[in-house]
Design an enzyme around this catalytic site. Structure first.
Site, mmCIF file in Angstrom:
data_model
loop_
_atom_site.group_PDB
_atom_site.id
_atom_site.type_symbol
_atom_site.label_atom_id
_atom_site.label_comp_id
_atom_site.label_asym_id
_atom_site.label_seq_id
_atom_site.Cartn_x
_atom_site.Cartn_y
_atom_site.Cartn_z
ATOM 1 N N HIS A 67 -7.956 -5.407 -0.370
ATOM 2 C CA HIS A 67 -6.724 -4.621 -0.290
ATOM 3 C C HIS A 67 -5.545 -5.365 0.325
ATOM 4 O O HIS A 67 -4.436 -5.324 -0.199
ATOM 5 C CB HIS A 67 -6.989 -3.327 0.487
ATOM 6 C CG HIS A 67 -5.795 -2.433 0.571
ATOM 7 N ND1 HIS A 67 -5.101 -2.029 -0.553
ATOM 8 C CD2 HIS A 67 -5.161 -1.870 1.631
ATOM 9 C CE1 HIS A 67 -4.095 -1.246 -0.201
ATOM 10 N NE2 HIS A 67 -4.103 -1.145 1.128
ATOM 11 N N ASP A 69 -9.870 -4.652 -4.999
ATOM 12 C CA ASP A 69 -9.389 -3.653 -4.039
ATOM 13 C C ASP A 69 -10.054 -2.307 -4.300
ATOM 14 O O ASP A 69 -9.850 -1.701 -5.355
ATOM 15 C CB ASP A 69 -7.867 -3.522 -4.158
ATOM 16 C CG ASP A 69 -7.246 -2.633 -3.083
ATOM 17 O OD1 ASP A 69 -7.988 -1.980 -2.331
ATOM 18 O OD2 ASP A 69 -6.008 -2.606 -3.017
ATOM 19 N N SER A 101 0.841 -1.205 0.000
ATOM 20 C CA SER A 101 0.000 0.000 0.000
ATOM 21 C C SER A 101 0.879 1.258 0.000
ATOM 22 O O SER A 101 1.684 1.442 -0.911
ATOM 23 C CB SER A 101 -0.948 -0.053 1.204
ATOM 24 O OG SER A 101 -1.976 0.899 1.096
#
Length: 268
Positions: free
Chosen positions: A244, A214, A107
Site C-alpha cells: 500500500h 496492495d 490513499s
C-alpha cells in the site's frame, strides 16, 4: 530532514497544524495530502526528495489527525478536509504567487486531492495519486452496514515489504491505532459517491501510481474511480509486488524518481 516551518490555523472544525519546507529557489509548489489515521510527519523522506528537486513543499495534518485538533480519526464531511487543504494551498500561493502547484495525495489523501481538483478547477498544474481511495473501497463496503465497528488493528505487513515500516507505524504515537468511527465511514461513502458523480478531471495532468499487491486499497476498486473521473491526460504506473505505501516501499527511490520525472515532464 529539511527544516519545517510550522503554522496553525483555524480550520473548518478546529485548529489545523500545517508545515512548510522549501528549496532555496523553488520552481514549483508541492502540496502533500496524507492518508487515513496517519500524519504528515511520516513523509520526511518524501519532503527531502521534493525539496532537492526544487519544490516548496507544504501540507496539513487533517482534522482529528496528527498534531491537528479534533476527535481522533473523526471526519464527518470530507469537503471540510478539502477546504482545509485549500487554506494551505492559498497560503503557499501568497508565499509563491508565480509558481505552479502540484498536489500529491496518498490513499484517503488521494480521495481528498481528487475532490480538490474537481472543486478547484484550474488551481492545480498537476495531480499525483498514490494508492488512492477512489471508486469504491472494500473497507467502507464491509463496515458501513455494521452497528458496531470492531476494533481490529491494521495488519502492518500490508503497508510495505519493509518490516521496519510496520514497526515504525505501530510505535508512532501520532498514528491512530483504534477502530474506524462510524461517522467517518459514512463520510467516506458520501465522498466516494460525490467524486464518482462529479465526473472527469478534464485535461489536468494526472499520475496514478499503485502497488500491484496492495490489499488495503485494492487497485481493482480504484479502477472504478479512475474510469469515472480519469481525464484526457492520465499516466498510470503499477509496481509489481509493492504493497500500500509505495512511498515507503523497498523500491521507494524508483517511485519517488517517477514522481519527480512526471512533474518535470508536465512543468517543463
Amino acid at each position: 530532514m529539511t527544516t519545517a516551518r510550522v503554522w496553525e490555523f483555524a480550520g473548518t472544525r478546529g485548529a489545523v497544524a500545517a508545515r512548510f519546507w522549501s528549496a532555496a529557489e523553488p520552481w514549483y509548489v508541492a502540496v502533500l495530502v496524507h492518508g487515513y489515521g496517519e500524519h504528515l510527519g511520516r513523509y520526511g523522506h518524501v519532503v527531502d526528495v521534493l525539496v532537492r528537486h526544487g519544490a516548496a513543499v507544504c501540507g496539513p495534518d487533517h482534522m482529528g489527525h496528527g498534531r491537528s485538533a479534533g476527535e481522533r480519526a473523526l471526519i464527518e464531511e470530507y469537503d471540510d478536509v478539502v477546504a482545509d487543504a485549500h487554506t494551505v494551498v492559498e497560503a503557499a500561493r501568497r508565499d509563491h504567487p508565480d509558481l505552479p502547484v502540484v498536489m500529491i495525495g496518498h490513499s484517503m489523501g488521494g480521495l481528498v486531492a481528487t475532490r480538490y481538483a474537481q472543486a478547484h478547477d484550474g488551481a492545480l498544474a498537476a495531480l499525483v495519486l498514490s494508492g488512492p481511495v477512489l471508486g469504491r473501497w472494500h473497507v467502507v463496503d464491509e463496515l458501513l452496514p455494521l452497528d458496531e465497528i470492531p476494533d481490529t488493528p491494521i495488519d502492518t505487513s500490508l503497508l510495505s515489504r519493509d518490516p521496519a515500516v510496520g514497526k515504525a507505524y505501530t510505535e508512532d504515537p501520532l498514528v491512530w491505532h483504534g477502530p474506524f468511527k462510524k461517522p467517518t465511514v459514512r463520510a467516506l461513502d458520501t465522498a466516494l459517491k460525490r467524486v464518482n458523480e462529479h465526473g472527469s478531471l478534464g485535461d489536468l495532468p494526472t499520475f496514478y501510481m499503485h502497488g500491484a499487491a496492495d490489499e488495503l486499497v485494492r487497485p481493482r476498486d480504484t479502477r472504478v474511480g479512475l474510469d469515472a473521473v480519469g481525464g484526457t491526460d492520465l499516466t498510470e504506473r503499477l509496481y509489481p509486488g509493492a504493497r500500500h505505501e509505495i512511498f515507503n516501499e523497498t523500491n521507494n527511490e524508483e517511485v519517488l524518481a517517477d514522481v519527480t520525472a512526471f512533474v518535470e515532464g508536465v512543468l517543463t
